[in-house]
Design an enzyme around this catalytic site. Structure first.
Site, PDB file in Angstrom:
ATOM      1  N   LYS A  71      18.263  14.489 -33.442  1.00  0.00           N
ATOM      2  CA  LYS A  71      17.860  13.322 -32.645  1.00  0.00           C
ATOM      3  C   LYS A  71      18.665  13.184 -31.360  1.00  0.00           C
ATOM      4  O   LYS A  71      18.120  12.818 -30.312  1.00  0.00           O
ATOM      5  CB  LYS A  71      17.991  12.044 -33.483  1.00  0.00           C
ATOM      6  CG  LYS A  71      16.987  11.913 -34.613  1.00  0.00           C
ATOM      7  CD  LYS A  71      17.148  10.569 -35.313  1.00  0.00           C
ATOM      8  CE  LYS A  71      16.169  10.401 -36.450  1.00  0.00           C
ATOM      9  NZ  LYS A  71      16.303   9.070 -37.091  1.00  0.00           N
ATOM     10  N   ASP A 108      12.913   4.014 -34.474  1.00  0.00           N
ATOM     11  CA  ASP A 108      13.599   3.395 -35.615  1.00  0.00           C
ATOM     12  C   ASP A 108      13.751   1.892 -35.410  1.00  0.00           C
ATOM     13  O   ASP A 108      13.456   1.084 -36.291  1.00  0.00           O
ATOM     14  CB  ASP A 108      14.983   4.025 -35.814  1.00  0.00           C
ATOM     15  CG  ASP A 108      14.915   5.401 -36.453  1.00  0.00           C
ATOM     16  OD1 ASP A 108      13.863   5.737 -37.036  1.00  0.00           O
ATOM     17  OD2 ASP A 108      15.902   6.144 -36.362  1.00  0.00           O
ATOM     18  N   GLY A 132      27.213  -1.678 -37.366  1.00  0.00           N
ATOM     19  CA  GLY A 132      26.968  -0.238 -37.350  1.00  0.00           C
ATOM     20  C   GLY A 132      26.336   0.151 -36.033  1.00  0.00           C
ATOM     21  O   GLY A 132      25.205  -0.261 -35.730  1.00  0.00           O
ATOM     22  N   ALA A 133      27.058   0.911 -35.226  1.00  0.00           N
ATOM     23  CA  ALA A 133      26.577   1.273 -33.886  1.00  0.00           C
ATOM     24  C   ALA A 133      26.286   2.763 -33.784  1.00  0.00           C
ATOM     25  O   ALA A 133      26.330   3.340 -32.698  1.00  0.00           O
ATOM     26  CB  ALA A 133      27.605   0.856 -32.832  1.00  0.00           C
ATOM     27  N   GLY A 134      25.987   3.389 -34.917  1.00  0.00           N
ATOM     28  CA  GLY A 134      25.581   4.791 -34.921  1.00  0.00           C
ATOM     29  C   GLY A 134      24.136   4.929 -34.496  1.00  0.00           C
ATOM     30  O   GLY A 134      23.599   4.071 -33.794  1.00  0.00           O
ATOM     31  N   GLY A 244      15.124  -1.595 -46.514  1.00  0.00           N
ATOM     32  CA  GLY A 244      15.247  -0.444 -45.640  1.00  0.00           C
ATOM     33  C   GLY A 244      13.948   0.298 -45.389  1.00  0.00           C
ATOM     34  O   GLY A 244      13.671   0.717 -44.263  1.00  0.00           O
TER      35      GLY A 244
END
Length: 276
Positions: A71, A108, A132-134, A244
């Site tokens: 990605k 996403d 979460g900054a992934g 999710g």
């Protein structure tokens, strides 16, 4: 039935054993009479830059779904990327335009936001916390910014990761109120776990659930279990929530639009998918 007129959508990643997209798209194509097929293609990272260019030389290629570990590396191979992809720093869909240029987007976060809206929650003007900054957290943050949240707080255990996302958001959404947040969800309308916490037994909760208001909408990205310990704790506090897999199914209609196919609803996709 695959014929000489079938449009090919390559599903590029490595390894391919866990790929779910063919089990969702292909039943939909078959039922709807769309002459297209999603085909998993396992491509190792070293081969990927050359292979992506080559696969789009095929005369019957229509597009590509991009998954791990490609990605991020896809971004450097595109001729044009959407703002969502630029903020996320990654891409999960590629198509050719009429001039043969590679156009990339990231869905996403779009799937997450569509799911929230379909559950009747307002995103515009909301105060949102993304933990979460992934890859997935960045994608969700990008789509929340695009959707018009009033305040977006980012938290990541790696401060540099959070700061990098903050700077990308400021670049593309200069009027957005964006800050580095904490694990305290007090005062937020939407709170999202975009970390892997919850995939393994014994993981700590990603957020201080005791401080979540019952009116807060809670989102989860972990898909290995529908009701994760985090969602269980939030539900016990009376929070509305999103599991999710909702993000997965809700983004597919956006993919279909991107590839110029007739679109559908997430509920219809869930009903006809062959996930086992």
């Amino acid at each position: 039935m695959i014929t000489g007129t079938t449009k090919l959508i390559a599903h590029l990643g490595y390894p391919t054993e866990s790929f779910k997209a063919p089990l969702i798209y292909n039943p939909y194509f078959e039922k709807t009479g769309i002459d297209a097929v999603v085909v998993p293609m396992g491509c190792r990272p070293d081969d990927y830059p050359a292979f992506l260019k080559l696969v789009f030389r095929l005369s019957n290629i229509h597009g590509a779904l991009i998954t791990m570990p490609h990605k991020i590396s896809t971004m450097a191979l595109l001729d044009e990327a959407s703002t969502n992809a630029k903020v996320a720093g990654s891409c999960n869909a590629v198509r050719l335009d009429s001039d043969g240029r590679l156009i990339g987007d990231m869905f996403d976060g779009e799937g997450f936001v569509r799911g929230v809206r379909r559950k009747g929650r307002k995103v515009e003007g909301a105060h949102a916390l993304v933990v979460g900054a992934g890859g997935v957290g960045s994608a969700i943050a990008a789509s929340l910014a695009k959707a018009g949240v009033a305040h977006l707080a980012i938290f990541d255990a790696n401060e540099a990761t959070a700061t990098a996302l903050l700077e990308r958001l400021k670049t593309y959404y200069p009027h957005l109120h964006v800050t580095i947040g904490s694990l305290d969800p007090t005062g937020f309308d939407i709170v999202i776990n975009a970390t892997p916490l919850g995939m393994r037994r014994g993981d700590p909760l990603p957020i201080d659930v005791d401080r979540i208001s019952p009116s807060t909408f809670v989102g989860e990205v972990v898909m290995s279990k529908e009701i994760t310990p985090f969602l269980e704790a939030a539900r016990a506090r009376g929070c509305a929530f999103q599991v999710g897999t909702d993000m997965l199914f809700e983004q597919i209609p956006a993919y279909l639009e991107f590839f110029d196919f007739p679109t559908t609803t997430a509920d219809n996709l869930r009903a006809i998918a062959k996930l086992g």
